[in-house]
Design a protein around this motif. Structure first.
Motif, PDB file in Angstrom:
ATOM      1  N   TRP A 188      10.498   6.995 116.343  1.00  0.00           N
ATOM      2  CA  TRP A 188      11.804   6.727 115.739  1.00  0.00           C
ATOM      3  C   TRP A 188      12.626   5.792 116.629  1.00  0.00           C
ATOM      4  O   TRP A 188      13.358   4.923 116.138  1.00  0.00           O
ATOM      5  N   ALA A 189      12.512   5.974 117.950  1.00  0.00           N
ATOM      6  CA  ALA A 189      13.231   5.089 118.875  1.00  0.00           C
ATOM      7  C   ALA A 189      12.737   3.656 118.751  1.00  0.00           C
ATOM      8  O   ALA A 189      13.535   2.704 118.769  1.00  0.00           O
ATOM      9  N   ASP A 190      11.437   3.468 118.631  1.00  0.00           N
ATOM     10  CA  ASP A 190      10.888   2.118 118.467  1.00  0.00           C
ATOM     11  C   ASP A 190      11.355   1.475 117.156  1.00  0.00           C
ATOM     12  O   ASP A 190      11.658   0.271 117.114  1.00  0.00           O
ATOM     13  N   GLU A 191      11.412   2.276 116.085  1.00  0.00           N
ATOM     14  CA  GLU A 191      11.850   1.738 114.797  1.00  0.00           C
ATOM     15  C   GLU A 191      13.301   1.299 114.857  1.00  0.00           C
ATOM     16  O   GLU A 191      13.676   0.262 114.304  1.00  0.00           O
ATOM     17  N   TYR A 192      14.140   2.077 115.555  1.00  0.00           N
ATOM     18  CA  TYR A 192      15.557   1.705 115.684  1.00  0.00           C
ATOM     19  C   TYR A 192      15.703   0.393 116.468  1.00  0.00           C
ATOM     20  O   TYR A 192      16.468  -0.498 116.069  1.00  0.00           O
ATOM     21  N   CYS A 193      14.997   0.279 117.582  1.00  0.00           N
ATOM     22  CA  CYS A 193      15.128  -0.922 118.406  1.00  0.00           C
ATOM     23  C   CYS A 193      14.596  -2.163 117.694  1.00  0.00           C
ATOM     24  O   CYS A 193      15.054  -3.283 117.959  1.00  0.00           O
ATOM     25  N   ALA A 194      13.642  -2.007 116.794  1.00  0.00           N
ATOM     26  CA  ALA A 194      13.087  -3.149 116.072  1.00  0.00           C
ATOM     27  C   ALA A 194      14.011  -3.652 114.966  1.00  0.00           C
ATOM     28  O   ALA A 194      13.808  -4.757 114.443  1.00  0.00           O
ATOM     29  N   SER A 195      15.025  -2.889 114.604  1.00  0.00           N
ATOM     30  CA  SER A 195      15.936  -3.289 113.535  1.00  0.00           C
ATOM     31  C   SER A 195      16.909  -4.356 114.031  1.00  0.00           C
ATOM     32  O   SER A 195      17.357  -4.338 115.191  1.00  0.00           O
ATOM     33  N   ASP A 196      17.261  -5.303 113.161  1.00  0.00           N
ATOM     34  CA  ASP A 196      18.209  -6.366 113.492  1.00  0.00           C
ATOM     35  C   ASP A 196      19.554  -6.173 112.803  1.00  0.00           C
ATOM     36  O   ASP A 196      20.345  -7.117 112.695  1.00  0.00           O
ATOM     37  N   LYS A 197      19.839  -4.970 112.326  1.00  0.00           N
ATOM     38  CA  LYS A 197      21.114  -4.700 111.654  1.00  0.00           C
ATOM     39  C   LYS A 197      22.266  -4.788 112.658  1.00  0.00           C
ATOM     40  O   LYS A 197      22.135  -4.399 113.823  1.00  0.00           O
ATOM     41  N   VAL A 198      23.393  -5.285 112.185  1.00  0.00           N
ATOM     42  CA  VAL A 198      24.537  -5.536 113.066  1.00  0.00           C
ATOM     43  C   VAL A 198      25.218  -4.237 113.469  1.00  0.00           C
ATOM     44  O   VAL A 198      25.616  -4.064 114.622  1.00  0.00           O
ATOM     45  N   LEU A 199      25.375  -3.308 112.530  1.00  0.00           N
ATOM     46  CA  LEU A 199      26.071  -2.042 112.792  1.00  0.00           C
ATOM     47  C   LEU A 199      25.099  -0.867 112.680  1.00  0.00           C
ATOM     48  O   LEU A 199      25.360   0.109 111.986  1.00  0.00           O
ATOM     49  N   LYS A 200      23.999  -0.963 113.381  1.00  0.00           N
ATOM     50  CA  LYS A 200      23.025   0.131 113.364  1.00  0.00           C
ATOM     51  C   LYS A 200      23.478   1.239 114.299  1.00  0.00           C
ATOM     52  O   LYS A 200      24.226   1.008 115.265  1.00  0.00           O
ATOM     53  N   GLU A 201      23.000   2.456 114.007  1.00  0.00           N
ATOM     54  CA  GLU A 201      23.416   3.632 114.782  1.00  0.00           C
ATOM     55  C   GLU A 201      22.294   4.661 114.793  1.00  0.00           C
ATOM     56  O   GLU A 201      21.733   4.989 113.746  1.00  0.00           O
ATOM     57  N   PHE A 202      21.975   5.169 115.971  1.00  0.00           N
ATOM     58  CA  PHE A 202      20.945   6.194 116.149  1.00  0.00           C
ATOM     59  C   PHE A 202      21.636   7.462 116.631  1.00  0.00           C
ATOM     60  O   PHE A 202      22.317   7.457 117.661  1.00  0.00           O
ATOM     61  N   THR A 203      21.464   8.566 115.897  1.00  0.00           N
ATOM     62  CA  THR A 203      22.120   9.835 116.225  1.00  0.00           C
ATOM     63  C   THR A 203      21.082  10.874 116.610  1.00  0.00           C
ATOM     64  O   THR A 203      20.131  11.117 115.860  1.00  0.00           O
ATOM     65  N   TYR A 204      21.279  11.458 117.780  1.00  0.00           N
ATOM     66  CA  TYR A 204      20.403  12.513 118.298  1.00  0.00           C
ATOM     67  C   TYR A 204      21.232  13.792 118.405  1.00  0.00           C
ATOM     68  O   TYR A 204      22.250  13.814 119.090  1.00  0.00           O
ATOM     69  N   THR A 205      20.819  14.858 117.703  1.00  0.00           N
ATOM     70  CA  THR A 205      21.624  16.069 117.573  1.00  0.00           C
ATOM     71  C   THR A 205      20.968  17.241 118.290  1.00  0.00           C
ATOM     72  O   THR A 205      19.767  17.459 118.169  1.00  0.00           O
ATOM     73  N   LYS A 206      21.785  17.980 119.031  1.00  0.00           N
ATOM     74  CA  LYS A 206      21.335  19.216 119.658  1.00  0.00           C
ATOM     75  C   LYS A 206      21.727  20.390 118.756  1.00  0.00           C
ATOM     76  O   LYS A 206      22.911  20.608 118.503  1.00  0.00           O
ATOM     77  N   VAL A 207      20.742  21.111 118.260  1.00  0.00           N
ATOM     78  CA  VAL A 207      20.956  22.226 117.339  1.00  0.00           C
ATOM     79  C   VAL A 207      20.638  23.529 118.075  1.00  0.00           C
ATOM     80  O   VAL A 207      19.500  23.739 118.490  1.00  0.00           O
ATOM     81  N   VAL A 208      21.642  24.374 118.237  1.00  0.00           N
ATOM     82  CA  VAL A 208      21.451  25.656 118.913  1.00  0.00           C
ATOM     83  C   VAL A 208      20.925  26.675 117.910  1.00  0.00           C
ATOM     84  O   VAL A 208      21.408  26.751 116.776  1.00  0.00           O
ATOM     85  N   TYR A 209      19.933  27.462 118.295  1.00  0.00           N
ATOM     86  CA  TYR A 209      19.360  28.457 117.388  1.00  0.00           C
ATOM     87  C   TYR A 209      19.063  29.745 118.156  1.00  0.00           C
ATOM     88  O   TYR A 209      19.130  29.789 119.385  1.00  0.00           O
ATOM     89  N   GLY A 210      18.730  30.802 117.430  1.00  0.00           N
ATOM     90  CA  GLY A 210      18.326  32.058 118.039  1.00  0.00           C
ATOM     91  C   GLY A 210      19.225  33.233 117.698  1.00  0.00           C
ATOM     92  O   GLY A 210      18.789  34.380 117.793  1.00  0.00           O
ATOM     93  N   TRP A 211      20.474  32.984 117.316  1.00  0.00           N
ATOM     94  CA  TRP A 211      21.403  34.071 116.978  1.00  0.00           C
ATOM     95  C   TRP A 211      21.778  33.993 115.508  1.00  0.00           C
ATOM     96  O   TRP A 211      21.994  32.902 114.970  1.00  0.00           O
ATOM     97  N   ASN A 212      21.889  35.155 114.889  1.00  0.00           N
ATOM     98  CA  ASN A 212      22.337  35.248 113.503  1.00  0.00           C
ATOM     99  C   ASN A 212      23.860  35.265 113.508  1.00  0.00           C
ATOM    100  O   ASN A 212      24.489  36.313 113.656  1.00  0.00           O
ATOM    101  N   THR A 213      24.467  34.093 113.349  1.00  0.00           N
ATOM    102  CA  THR A 213      25.923  33.993 113.437  1.00  0.00           C
ATOM    103  C   THR A 213      26.618  34.647 112.254  1.00  0.00           C
ATOM    104  O   THR A 213      27.778  35.060 112.370  1.00  0.00           O
ATOM    105  N   ALA A 214      25.940  34.748 111.100  1.00  0.00           N
ATOM    106  CA  ALA A 214      26.552  35.415 109.949  1.00  0.00           C
ATOM    107  C   ALA A 214      26.758  36.898 110.245  1.00  0.00           C
ATOM    108  O   ALA A 214      27.838  37.457 109.986  1.00  0.00           O
TER     109      ALA A 214
END
Length: 446
Positions: free
Chosen positions: A267-293
């Motif tokens: 995915w990182a290679d695909e993003y860098c190969a793009s020539d779009k002017v306003l491109k954006e790559f978002t990497y999200t940290k998702v916490v898991y393990g607890w039943n918050t409900a």
């Protein structure tokens, strides 16, 4: 450390005391009108664990990355996100990959926010002048929301270092280089024939298409289920019967691991190969393990034993998104909130938005990969399976154990009407004054 098996049911617990029972033992003073009696550990509600928490969650995600030297890129904090316009990250996929791996080792800020409010109707005198210049005094009634308590507890220490790197499955709607959500599918939903091959058994290839409205709605529901039940993002919550069993006493079947055809590096290679002017790559940290409900219900029950008005419980996550944006003047301008506001006021931004949305070289978003740090004390805690083949739950401190350790401090903070921007500390008994009618203030211990 705690360890649960599927064939063990949680022990029965008594229902928490009602507010009327608690209020009967309280003082009738005006100051305590909105609160119940002082905290009593013996009367505190108990956390009830649901069968879903005994489900075996198989490990998933990508293979652990090899040893690497992180790339030190320039970045800044914008609100609750990490943003960078580093030019090297927009050209070299290896540098972007290493930067994301190094950032993923930093735990996000995670806290539970507790707030209690009530509404009061008040009156005030106002002076009004009519069209003829006559002045009159009137009394009007207005409503005001009063905050009784407002504090938070830091949950960051409960997160384990060493997250699991993952990417969304091909059939999950996500931003994959366009300004709209897409899926990598074998079949075109408007055509019964395979998109990349023929029906005679020839090899088929993935075809990227725009996600349908039904697919996006279903993905949104699955994401909400994962968040409430503490499931990692690489686990499929389907079928729906898996969740319908939670109240029947029978443990649900093991979850299914979702797989993606692309790794984080790809995915990182695909993003860098793009020539779009306003491109954006978002990497999200998702916490898991607890039943918050379930944890939210337990927190509300604990607060309800000493408080009778509106209760607000939320789990807030900060510094969990890493945004890599293009290195050009226009992209940097839009990352500046003040300059972006000026563009909105001068009506320039709407035209930029249209160009970014519809132009072939305008904008592009990539949001399929991420990292998931789990809840557990210390390191090495994983979802495991016993040698006998029995399904095991997470080894470590569960949300129920955390709640039992903090319930005294929470009820005490509510009783004392704590309003502070600093994190609440573990419970330590302290003296307090308990007003009662027809007698002096009595000194007690909570």
């Amino acid at each position: 450390m705690s360890e649960y098996q599927l064939d063990n049911k949680p022990p029965p617990v008594e229902a928490p005391p009602t507010f009327e029972d608690s209020q009967a033992a309280s003082s009738s003073s005006t100051d305590a009108a909105h609160l119940g009696p002082p905290p009593d550990a013996a009367a505190a509600p108990k956390y009830v664990e649901h069968p879903l928490e005994y489900t075996y969650i198989p490990p998933g995600g990508e293979e652990p990355p090899p040893e690497f030297t992180p790339y030190e890129a320039e970045y800044f904090i914008s609100g609750k996100e990490i943003v960078t316009h580093d030019p090297h990250l927009n050209e070299d996929g290896e540098a972007l990959y290493r930067f994301l791996l190094s950032q993923s080792t930093t735990r996000p800020d995670y806290r539970v926010h507790l707030r209690g409010t009530h509404t009061e109707h008040r009156t005030r005198s106002v002076t009004r002048t009519d069209s003829n210049g006559h002045t009159r005094h009137e009394t009007e009634t207005y409503t005001e929301t009063v905050t009784d308590f407002d504090f938070y507890i830091d949950l960051t220490p409960q997160i384990v270092h060493g997250p699991v790197h993952w990417s969304l499955p091909d059939a999950e709607p996500a931003y994959r280089g366009q300004m709209f959500m897409q899926v990598d599918a074998l079949y075109d939903p408007t055509n019964a024939e395979p998109a990349g091959g023929d029906p005679e058994g020839q090899p088929m290839h993935l075809g990227r298409r725009k996600a349908t409205k039904q697919e996006k709605s279903a993905a949104k529901d699955r994401k909400a289920m994962r968040k409430e039940c503490g499931l990692p993002p690489w686990v499929a919550p389907a079928p729906e019967s898996w969740f319908e069993q939670t109240g029947s006493g029978a443990p649900p079947a093991a979850a299914r691991v979702l797989e993606s055809s692309k790794t984080l590096r790809q995915w990182a290679d695909e993003y860098c190969a793009s020539d779009k002017v306003l491109k954006e790559f978002t990497y999200t940290k998702v916490v898991y393990g607890w039943n918050t409900a379930n944890l939210t219900q337990a927190l509300q029950a604990a607060i309800r034993s000493v408080y009778r008005h509106n209760i607000h419980v939320s789990f807030d996550l900060a510094l969990h998104k890493i945004r890599v944006r293009a290195d050009n003047t226009l992209a940097r301008t839009l990352s500046n909130r003040c300059l972006k506001f000026l563009l909105c006021v001068t009506l320039v931004y709407p035209f930029l938005w249209l160009w970014r949305r519809f132009s072939a070289r305008g904008g592009g978003r990539w949001e399929p990969p991420g990292a998931s740090p789990p809840f557990a004390p210390g390191g090495g805690a994983r979802w495991q399976q016993a040698p006998t083949g029995e399904a095991m739950a997470l080894v470590g401190e569960s949300e129920g154990e955390w709640f039992q350790r903090w319930e005294g401090a929470i009820r005490d903070a509510v009783w004392r009407r704590r309003r502070s921007g600093e994190a609440l500390q573990p419970f330590v008994p302290q003296p307090y004054f308990y007003p009662a009618p027809h007698r002096p203030l009595a000194l007690g211990m909570c």
